[in-house]
Motif scaffolding. Sequence first.
Motif, PDB file in Angstrom:
ATOM      1  N   LEU A  11     -33.897  18.981  25.600  1.00 14.87           N
ATOM      2  CA  LEU A  11     -33.822  19.426  26.997  1.00 14.87           C
ATOM      3  C   LEU A  11     -33.919  20.944  27.084  1.00 14.87           C
ATOM      4  CD1 LEU A  11     -31.036  17.120  28.495  1.00 14.87           C
ATOM      5  CD2 LEU A  11     -33.441  17.204  29.180  1.00 14.87           C
ATOM      6  N   VAL A  12     -33.251  21.630  26.162  1.00 14.62           N
ATOM      7  CA  VAL A  12     -33.328  23.093  26.137  1.00 14.62           C
ATOM      8  C   VAL A  12     -34.777  23.539  25.970  1.00 14.62           C
ATOM      9  CG1 VAL A  12     -32.752  25.142  24.785  1.00 14.62           C
ATOM     10  CG2 VAL A  12     -30.973  23.487  25.345  1.00 14.62           C
ATOM     11  N   GLN A  13     -35.484  22.926  25.025  1.00 13.06           N
ATOM     12  CA  GLN A  13     -36.884  23.286  24.793  1.00 13.06           C
ATOM     13  C   GLN A  13     -37.747  22.951  26.012  1.00 13.06           C
ATOM     14  OE1 GLN A  13     -38.968  24.772  22.845  1.00 13.06           O
ATOM     15  NE2 GLN A  13     -40.843  23.941  23.745  1.00 13.06           N
ATOM     16  N   GLY A  14     -37.602  21.744  26.523  1.00 11.21           N
ATOM     17  CA  GLY A  14     -38.446  21.315  27.632  1.00 11.21           C
ATOM     18  C   GLY A  14     -38.246  22.146  28.880  1.00 11.21           C
ATOM     19  N   ILE A  15     -37.003  22.514  29.177  1.00 12.15           N
ATOM     20  CA  ILE A  15     -36.715  23.258  30.397  1.00 12.15           C
ATOM     21  C   ILE A  15     -37.068  24.729  30.238  1.00 12.15           C
ATOM     22  CG2 ILE A  15     -34.840  24.047  31.910  1.00 12.15           C
ATOM     23  CD1 ILE A  15     -33.492  21.327  31.412  1.00 12.15           C
ATOM     24  N   THR A  16     -36.772  25.300  29.076  1.00 11.66           N
ATOM     25  CA  THR A  16     -36.948  26.751  28.923  1.00 11.66           C
ATOM     26  C   THR A  16     -38.353  27.151  28.482  1.00 11.66           C
ATOM     27  OG1 THR A  16     -36.137  26.709  26.618  1.00 11.66           O
ATOM     28  CG2 THR A  16     -34.511  27.061  28.375  1.00 11.66           C
ATOM     29  N   GLU A  17     -39.176  26.224  28.031  1.00 15.46           N
ATOM     30  CA  GLU A  17     -40.524  26.574  27.573  1.00 15.46           C
ATOM     31  C   GLU A  17     -41.346  27.205  28.686  1.00 15.46           C
ATOM     32  OE1 GLU A  17     -43.660  27.393  25.416  1.00 15.46           O
ATOM     33  OE2 GLU A  17     -41.991  26.328  24.470  1.00 15.46           O
ATOM     34  N   PHE A  18     -41.184  26.711  29.900  1.00 15.14           N
ATOM     35  CA  PHE A  18     -42.032  27.180  30.992  1.00 15.14           C
ATOM     36  C   PHE A  18     -41.290  28.018  32.021  1.00 15.14           C
ATOM     37  CE2 PHE A  18     -44.085  23.374  29.268  1.00 15.14           C
ATOM     38  CZ  PHE A  18     -45.291  23.934  28.898  1.00 15.14           C
ATOM     39  N   VAL A  45     -41.774  20.989  15.737  1.00 15.17           N
ATOM     40  CA  VAL A  45     -43.119  20.503  16.043  1.00 15.17           C
ATOM     41  C   VAL A  45     -43.061  19.438  17.127  1.00 15.17           C
ATOM     42  CG1 VAL A  45     -45.084  19.193  15.153  1.00 15.17           C
ATOM     43  CG2 VAL A  45     -44.136  21.059  13.811  1.00 15.17           C
ATOM     44  N   ALA A  46     -42.091  18.528  17.009  1.00 12.14           N
ATOM     45  CA  ALA A  46     -41.996  17.409  17.948  1.00 12.14           C
ATOM     46  C   ALA A  46     -41.741  17.892  19.375  1.00 12.14           C
ATOM     47  CB  ALA A  46     -40.888  16.454  17.507  1.00 12.14           C
ATOM     48  N   VAL A  47     -40.769  18.796  19.551  1.00 14.32           N
ATOM     49  CA  VAL A  47     -40.442  19.224  20.909  1.00 14.32           C
ATOM     50  C   VAL A  47     -41.549  20.111  21.489  1.00 14.32           C
ATOM     51  CG1 VAL A  47     -37.959  18.963  20.640  1.00 14.32           C
ATOM     52  CG2 VAL A  47     -39.029  21.150  20.027  1.00 14.32           C
ATOM     53  N   HIS A  48     -42.193  20.908  20.642  1.00 12.60           N
ATOM     54  CA  HIS A  48     -43.326  21.698  21.133  1.00 12.60           C
ATOM     55  C   HIS A  48     -44.507  20.791  21.487  1.00 12.60           C
ATOM     56  CE1 HIS A  48     -41.167  25.222  19.535  1.00 12.60           C
ATOM     57  NE2 HIS A  48     -41.891  25.890  20.412  1.00 12.60           N
ATOM     58  N   LEU A  49     -44.684  19.725  20.719  1.00 12.31           N
ATOM     59  CA  LEU A  49     -45.739  18.768  21.032  1.00 12.31           C
ATOM     60  C   LEU A  49     -45.445  18.071  22.358  1.00 12.31           C
ATOM     61  CD1 LEU A  49     -48.358  17.447  20.079  1.00 12.31           C
ATOM     62  CD2 LEU A  49     -46.977  15.733  18.874  1.00 12.31           C
ATOM     63  N   GLY A  50     -44.187  17.748  22.591  1.00  7.15           N
ATOM     64  CA  GLY A  50     -43.812  17.153  23.868  1.00  7.15           C
ATOM     65  C   GLY A  50     -44.117  18.082  25.027  1.00  7.15           C
ATOM     66  N   SER A  51     -43.803  19.379  24.863  1.00  6.01           N
ATOM     67  CA  SER A  51     -44.107  20.363  25.910  1.00  6.01           C
ATOM     68  C   SER A  51     -45.608  20.500  26.115  1.00  6.01           C
ATOM     69  CB  SER A  51     -43.512  21.729  25.526  1.00  6.01           C
ATOM     70  OG  SER A  51     -42.107  21.652  25.411  1.00  6.01           O
ATOM     71  N   LEU A  52     -46.361  20.443  25.015  1.00  6.41           N
ATOM     72  CA  LEU A  52     -47.822  20.532  25.097  1.00  6.41           C
ATOM     73  C   LEU A  52     -48.400  19.362  25.885  1.00  6.41           C
ATOM     74  CD1 LEU A  52     -50.577  21.718  24.255  1.00  6.41           C
ATOM     75  CD2 LEU A  52     -50.358  20.432  22.112  1.00  6.41           C
ATOM     76  N   ALA A 225     -38.277  16.287  25.503  1.00  7.14           N
ATOM     77  CA  ALA A 225     -38.872  17.601  25.773  1.00  7.14           C
ATOM     78  C   ALA A 225     -40.078  17.471  26.697  1.00  7.14           C
ATOM     79  CB  ALA A 225     -39.273  18.277  24.464  1.00  7.14           C
ATOM     80  N   GLY A 226     -40.908  16.465  26.464  1.00  7.61           N
ATOM     81  CA  GLY A 226     -42.099  16.283  27.288  1.00  7.61           C
ATOM     82  C   GLY A 226     -41.776  15.963  28.732  1.00  7.61           C
ATOM     83  N   ILE A 227     -40.852  15.040  28.952  1.00  9.81           N
ATOM     84  CA  ILE A 227     -40.501  14.639  30.317  1.00  9.81           C
ATOM     85  C   ILE A 227     -39.841  15.792  31.062  1.00  9.81           C
ATOM     86  CG2 ILE A 227     -39.027  13.114  31.693  1.00  9.81           C
ATOM     87  CD1 ILE A 227     -39.436  10.994  29.455  1.00  9.81           C
ATOM     88  N   SER A 228     -38.903  16.456  30.408  1.00  6.87           N
ATOM     89  CA  SER A 228     -38.207  17.571  31.071  1.00  6.87           C
ATOM     90  C   SER A 228     -39.161  18.732  31.338  1.00  6.87           C
ATOM     91  CB  SER A 228     -37.013  18.033  30.230  1.00  6.87           C
ATOM     92  OG  SER A 228     -37.417  18.435  28.933  1.00  6.87           O
ATOM     93  N   ALA A 229     -40.104  18.984  30.427  1.00 11.63           N
ATOM     94  CA  ALA A 229     -41.064  20.072  30.617  1.00 11.63           C
ATOM     95  C   ALA A 229     -41.977  19.780  31.808  1.00 11.63           C
ATOM     96  CB  ALA A 229     -41.891  20.281  29.352  1.00 11.63           C
ATOM     97  N   TYR A 230     -42.417  18.548  31.936  1.00 13.64           N
ATOM     98  CA  TYR A 230     -43.318  18.187  33.035  1.00 13.64           C
ATOM     99  C   TYR A 230     -42.649  18.463  34.386  1.00 13.64           C
ATOM    100  CZ  TYR A 230     -46.326  15.461  36.109  1.00 13.64           C
ATOM    101  OH  TYR A 230     -47.158  15.076  37.126  1.00 13.64           O
ATOM    102  N   TYR A 231     -41.428  17.991  34.556  1.00  9.25           N
ATOM    103  CA  TYR A 231     -40.752  18.176  35.835  1.00  9.25           C
ATOM    104  C   TYR A 231     -40.353  19.630  36.046  1.00  9.25           C
ATOM    105  CZ  TYR A 231     -40.775  13.202  36.684  1.00  9.25           C
ATOM    106  OH  TYR A 231     -41.201  11.920  36.928  1.00  9.25           O
TER     107      TYR A 231
END
Length: 264
Positions: A11-18, A45-52, A225-231
């Motif tokens: 969640l930290v990665q997904g929310i803070t990436e963008f 790699v996994a959480v960055h891939l989710g954000s990607l 990470a992917g779901i949280s990054a999208y929203y």
Amino acid sequence: MDFFQTVFLALVQGITEFLPISSSAHLILVPVLTDWPDQGLAFDVAVHLGSLVAVIVYFRHELLRMTLAGLGSFRGQWNSDARLAWAVVLGTIPVVLAGLFAKSYIETVLRSPLVIATTAIVFGLALWWADVTGRKVRTEDTIGWRTALFVGVAQAIALIPGTSRSGITITAGLMLGLTREAAARFSFLLSIPTLIAANVLIARDIVREPGDIDWTMTLLGAAVAGISAYYCIAFFIRLLSRTGMLPYVIYRVVLGLFLFWVFW
């Protein structure tokens, strides 16, 4: 890592990436402040891939148009989508070069809480200044090679932990007169090749030094990470016109002061 740690870090990665508050800083600080074990390269790699995947899905229609227009440019067919596609390519070159030549120095010397505290405050105030003084009249269609290169150089500086890739690229865009939404959208489009390059570099390190991988937790981290990054992307762009950059600037300054208080 256990289930809670995996979900929390993802969640930290997904929310803070963008958001303009630095994902790398938070991923470095969470284990430091909690005494959790390092999450490992495979999880990174996994959480960055989710954000990607999240940013690709969100901009899927624009990316399709840009790709087709970019291919058409080889036949002399130029339009705004082709120019934007090549702007993304040009804007990615500085960070790739900086990553290749400075990766080891950044990972060993600059991963310090005090460095993060300094960059969080300094570049947070720069974001506030750019948001207040920027003309905010240009859209993505006006981005040429000078703007792309300037924002690309700014993105390379974001390799320093705490700077925030999205934060400094949005700052650069605002300085050049882009609207908040245009600066954010170009920043997010720039993140796609950057995240691809980062995943390739980290995956190369995993191949060189393979270790035990908990695939269940790794895949869970990628999904969260992917779901949280999208929203996060969707809400950030939607709220920009109403909130501006001030809430993120305040957060960065408070975070930086807290880190100075804890680690000085």
